[in-house]
Design an enzyme around this catalytic site. Structure first.
Site, mmCIF file in Angstrom:
data_model
loop_
_atom_site.group_PDB
_atom_site.id
_atom_site.type_symbol
_atom_site.label_atom_id
_atom_site.label_comp_id
_atom_site.label_asym_id
_atom_site.label_seq_id
_atom_site.Cartn_x
_atom_site.Cartn_y
_atom_site.Cartn_z
ATOM 1 N N HIS A 461 0.891 -1.192 -0.191
ATOM 2 C CA HIS A 461 -0.012 0.026 -0.033
ATOM 3 C C HIS A 461 0.897 1.286 -0.172
ATOM 4 O O HIS A 461 0.813 2.183 0.870
ATOM 5 C CB HIS A 461 -1.067 -0.072 1.158
ATOM 6 C CG HIS A 461 -1.965 -1.098 1.417
ATOM 7 N ND1 HIS A 461 -2.465 -1.898 2.426
ATOM 8 C CD2 HIS A 461 -2.375 -2.046 0.267
ATOM 9 C CE1 HIS A 461 -3.185 -2.729 2.080
ATOM 10 N NE2 HIS A 461 -3.247 -3.070 0.891
HETATM 11 C C1 LIG Z 1 0.025 -7.672 -4.972
HETATM 12 C C2 LIG Z 1 -0.850 -6.621 -4.386
HETATM 13 C C3 LIG Z 1 -1.887 -6.802 -3.764
HETATM 14 C C4 LIG Z 1 -2.676 -5.653 -3.040
HETATM 15 N N1 LIG Z 1 -3.834 -6.154 -2.509
HETATM 16 C C5 LIG Z 1 -4.868 -5.147 -2.395
HETATM 17 C C6 LIG Z 1 -6.181 -5.670 -1.690
HETATM 18 O O1 LIG Z 1 -6.339 -6.585 -1.507
HETATM 19 N N2 LIG Z 1 -6.846 -4.399 -1.556
HETATM 20 C C7 LIG Z 1 -6.704 -3.225 -2.038
HETATM 21 O O2 LIG Z 1 -7.444 -2.303 -1.548
HETATM 22 N N3 LIG Z 1 -5.202 -2.692 -2.257
HETATM 23 C C8 LIG Z 1 -4.560 -3.733 -2.704
HETATM 24 N N4 LIG Z 1 -3.281 -3.412 -3.233
HETATM 25 C C9 LIG Z 1 -3.014 -2.120 -3.405
HETATM 26 C C10 LIG Z 1 -3.863 -1.464 -4.496
HETATM 27 O O3 LIG Z 1 -4.015 -2.348 -5.480
HETATM 28 C C11 LIG Z 1 -2.864 -0.165 -5.071
HETATM 29 O O4 LIG Z 1 -2.711 0.811 -4.007
HETATM 30 C C12 LIG Z 1 -3.660 0.674 -6.209
HETATM 31 O O5 LIG Z 1 -4.058 -0.347 -7.206
HETATM 32 C C13 LIG Z 1 -2.467 1.650 -6.829
HETATM 33 O O6 LIG Z 1 -3.321 2.214 -7.617
HETATM 34 P P1 LIG Z 1 -2.499 3.542 -8.502
HETATM 35 O O7 LIG Z 1 -3.471 4.087 -9.574
HETATM 36 O O8 LIG Z 1 -2.041 4.278 -7.612
HETATM 37 O O9 LIG Z 1 -1.352 2.603 -9.082
HETATM 38 P P2 LIG Z 1 -1.335 1.341 -10.155
HETATM 39 O O10 LIG Z 1 -2.720 0.648 -9.940
HETATM 40 O O11 LIG Z 1 -0.259 0.350 -9.832
HETATM 41 O O12 LIG Z 1 -1.356 1.933 -11.346
HETATM 42 C C14 LIG Z 1 -0.097 2.437 -12.196
HETATM 43 C C15 LIG Z 1 -0.031 2.001 -13.758
HETATM 44 O O13 LIG Z 1 0.864 2.898 -14.105
HETATM 45 C C16 LIG Z 1 1.536 2.218 -15.144
HETATM 46 N N5 LIG Z 1 2.890 2.922 -15.409
HETATM 47 C C17 LIG Z 1 3.790 3.276 -14.284
HETATM 48 N N6 LIG Z 1 4.803 3.868 -14.834
HETATM 49 C C18 LIG Z 1 4.470 4.016 -16.239
HETATM 50 C C19 LIG Z 1 5.223 4.763 -17.315
HETATM 51 N N7 LIG Z 1 6.639 5.280 -17.304
HETATM 52 N N8 LIG Z 1 4.685 4.648 -18.607
HETATM 53 C C20 LIG Z 1 3.516 4.155 -18.718
HETATM 54 N N9 LIG Z 1 2.808 3.564 -17.933
HETATM 55 C C21 LIG Z 1 3.450 3.366 -16.627
HETATM 56 C C22 LIG Z 1 1.866 0.798 -14.657
HETATM 57 O O14 LIG Z 1 2.324 -0.223 -15.132
HETATM 58 C C23 LIG Z 1 0.360 0.566 -13.799
HETATM 59 O O15 LIG Z 1 -0.332 -0.071 -14.815
HETATM 60 C C24 LIG Z 1 -2.375 -4.581 -3.592
HETATM 61 C C25 LIG Z 1 -1.373 -4.195 -4.549
HETATM 62 C C26 LIG Z 1 -0.632 -4.704 -4.986
HETATM 63 C C27 LIG Z 1 0.836 -4.681 -5.719
#
Ligand SMILES: Cc1cc2nc3c(=O)[nH]c(=O)nc-3n(C[C@H](O)[C@H](O)[C@H](O)COP(=O)(O)OP(=O)(O)OC[C@H]3O[C@@H](n4cnc5c(N)ncnc54)[C@H](O)[C@@H]3O)c2cc1C
Length: 519
Positions: A461
């Site tokens: 997280h």
């Molecule tokens: C293994 C795991 C289990 C988890 N379990 C839970 C759970 O059970 N419940 C819960 O609530 N949360 C959980 N989480 C946390 C939650 O999923 C994340 O906090 C949330 O998805 C983050 O969202 P975000 O949009 O900030 O980033 P992300 O969803 O990580 O999205 C970032 C995206 O940007 C892309 N990206 C990054 N850099 C670049 C670039 N330079 N160029 C193009 N694309 C790029 C990445 O590939 C990715 O697709 C978990 C996370 C993980 C990894």
């Protein structure tokens, strides 16, 4: 030339891509470094384990050596695929506590400001009520009941922890079953919930396998993005650029583009566009420690996986009815507890999981077993994410800095002691053959702390590396620059109490409204 470029099709990016194109009047380019989400295991909840370390859909980072964890590097999965981490996460649906959002003390971002967005995003299988919404893109549903989970809940209640059938309702405190971001046994990532219905729109263009490598600026205004696809460099321009790369990659891309702490940028020979010390600072995460138990009855997933016949039945049940163990992921039952009676709200989250394995995502133990884990909710420790190299394809240096404060250590110790008490209370006690880990050798506080140092990991997280106030303003615009926002987990001033996917999605829903207001 687009109206908007969104970098990263993760939890937040898919929400933005969907909401900003729904009027049909604005054009948007969505750039995603990973592939489309076609992999079979993405859509099966328990497939989470299969994706844990796969480098085709996962950045699979390693942290820097952690000083409080015997200098261990902590394996850090992150989604690299449409849906981002919501395509590989544990599906647990938790929002956090009112006090988290109110405690951010940012006008417009209190709990009452965010509740409409939690509800707007949601399609709650139990129906609508003041806390929950229906008809939104994110499916939320109940998990199947299980004898061992029922026993865990009953034992927690026997110790005075109240029953709670909705951790996302009036109060988070108590014990009960999690709900999951799933519908009829299938994962509901933001790619499934938000992007799929939007992707045929003529004003939305999606580029997968496209790594954004730099933001272009003119007179302190972001005007375009450079990205790499199939070995070629492309440049695209837009009226506004929105970074949704998550708590590691958004600060990394800012730093690569000359926005970050001056000394860091100069060390890597990157021309400084804007000296912003907060970019990559203040990383928070939930620390997580598991305990393992041998079970007397062969009713755990470990037992299913030890028998070819039972494994076949599990598979058949899923394919025919979308039921059974394959519909459950990283958490099944839970307790949100106060580790000291004088506290006003829960400060620890206990996870109950009906299987056990030495390595997460690895093979299950070859004995009947279950896991009970602890995670601290209101973390004080803060770390950082800084460039290790000016190469955009290189992983950043992640320093969690876990267990840096006395309270962070104390909550983990007390939480683990409580786990042992719950498991040793009837009715769960009667299911226990033995404590497998840590075992009777761990008794005193210092032994529990040593156990944490040797066993503890991330529960995935990460937040706060471009936090509101330090890096972005209340409208999520990067301070000191124009045409650039960050909308993802990195803007949270502090990590909320519990799993954060729901909060990221609510922030992205609100962020989309802020972008639309300005347009
Ligand atoms: C293994 C795991 C289990 C988890 N379990 C839970 C759970 O059970 N419940 C819960 O609530 N949360 C959980 N989480 C946390 C939650 O999923 C994340 O906090 C949330 O998805 C983050 O969202 P975000 O949009 O900030 O980033 P992300 O969803 O990580 O999205 C970032 C995206 O940007 C892309 N990206 C990054 N850099 C670049 C670039 N330079 N160029 C193009 N694309 C790029 C990445 O590939 C990715 O697709 C978990 C996370 C993980 C990894």
């Amino acid at each position: 030339m687009f109206d908007y470029i969104v970098v990263g099709a993760g939890s937040a990016g898919c929400v933005l891509a969907s909401r900003l194109t729904e009027s049909g009047r604005r054009s948007l380019l969505l750039l995603e470094a990973g592939p489309r989400d076609t992999d079979f295991w993405i859509h099966v909840p328990l497939g989470y384990g299969k994706l844990f370390a796969r480098t085709d859909v996962n950045w699979a980072y390693e942290s820097e050596p952690e000083p409080a964890l015997n200098d261990r590097r902590i394996f850090t999965p992150r989604g690299k695929v449409l849906g981002g981490s919501s395509s590989i996460n544990g599906l647990v649906y938790i929002r956090g506590q009112r006090e988290d959002f109110d405690g951010w003390a940012v006008p417009g971002w209190g709990f009452d400001d965010l509740l409409p967005y939690f509800r707007k995003s949601e399609d709650q299988s139990r129906g609508a009520d003041p806390w929950h919404g229906v008809g939104g893109p994110l499916a939320v549903s109940d998990l199947p009941r299980h004898e061992l989970c029922d026993a865990f809940i009953a034992s927690a209640m026997a110790l005075g922890i109240p029953r709670n059938d909705d951790f996302n309702g009036a109060t988070q405190e108590g014990t009960g079953y999690y709900q999951a971001t799933a519908s009829r046994g299938r994962r509901c990532s933001t790619a499934v919930g938000y992007l799929r219905p939007a992707e045929k729109r003529p004003n939305l263009k999606i580029e997968v396998d496209a790594l954004a490598t730099r933001i272009h600026f003119r007179d302190r205004r972001a005007v375009g993005i450079e990205f790499r696809k199939n070995g070629e460099i492309h440049t695209v321009r837009a009226g506004e650029i929105i970074l949704c790369g998550g708590a590691f990659n958004s600060p990394q891309l800012l730093q690569l583009s000359g926005v970050g702490p001056r000394a860091l940028l100069e060390r890597h020979g990157i021309p400084v566009v804007h000296d912003s010390p907060g970019v990559g600072a203040d990383l928070q995460d939930h620390f997580y420690v598991r305990t393992f138990w041998r079970c007397r009855k062969p009713i755990t997933l470990n037992d299913d996986m030890m028998s070819l016949r039972r494994m076949a039945l599990v598979g058949l049940r899923y394919f025919l009815f979308r039921q059974g163990p394959l519909t459950v992921s990283a958490g099944h039952a839970a307790a949100f507890v106060r580790t000291r009676p004088d506290l006003k709200r829960p400060d620890a989250q206990l996870y109950f999981i009906n299987f056990s394995s030495a390595k997460r995502g690895g093979v299950l133990h070859r004995h009947s077993g279950f896991t009970c884990a602890v995670s601290q909710l209101q973390v004080e420790s803060r770390g950082s994410v800084h460039l290790r190299s000016a190469d955009p394809a290189a992983a950043p240096a992640i320093r969690y800095n876990y267990l840096a404060t006395e309270n962070d250590r104390r909550v983990m110790i007390e939480g683990l002691k409580l786990v042992r008490r719950i498991v040793n209370t009837a009715p769960l006690r009667d299911y226990v053959r033995a404590e497998y880990l840590p075992g009777p050798g761990v008794q005193g506080d210092s032994e529990w702390l040593d156990y944490c140092r040797g066993m503890g990991e991330t529960v995935f997280h990460p937040t706060s590396t471009c936090r509101i106030g330090a890096v972005v303003d209340e409208k999520l615009k990067v301070k000191g620059l124009r045409g650039l926002r960050v909308i993802d987990a990195s803007v949270m001033p502090a990590v909320p109490s519990g799993n954060i996917n729901a909060a990221v999605i609510a922030i992205a829903e609100k962020g989309a409204d802020l972008v639309k207001e300005d347009a």
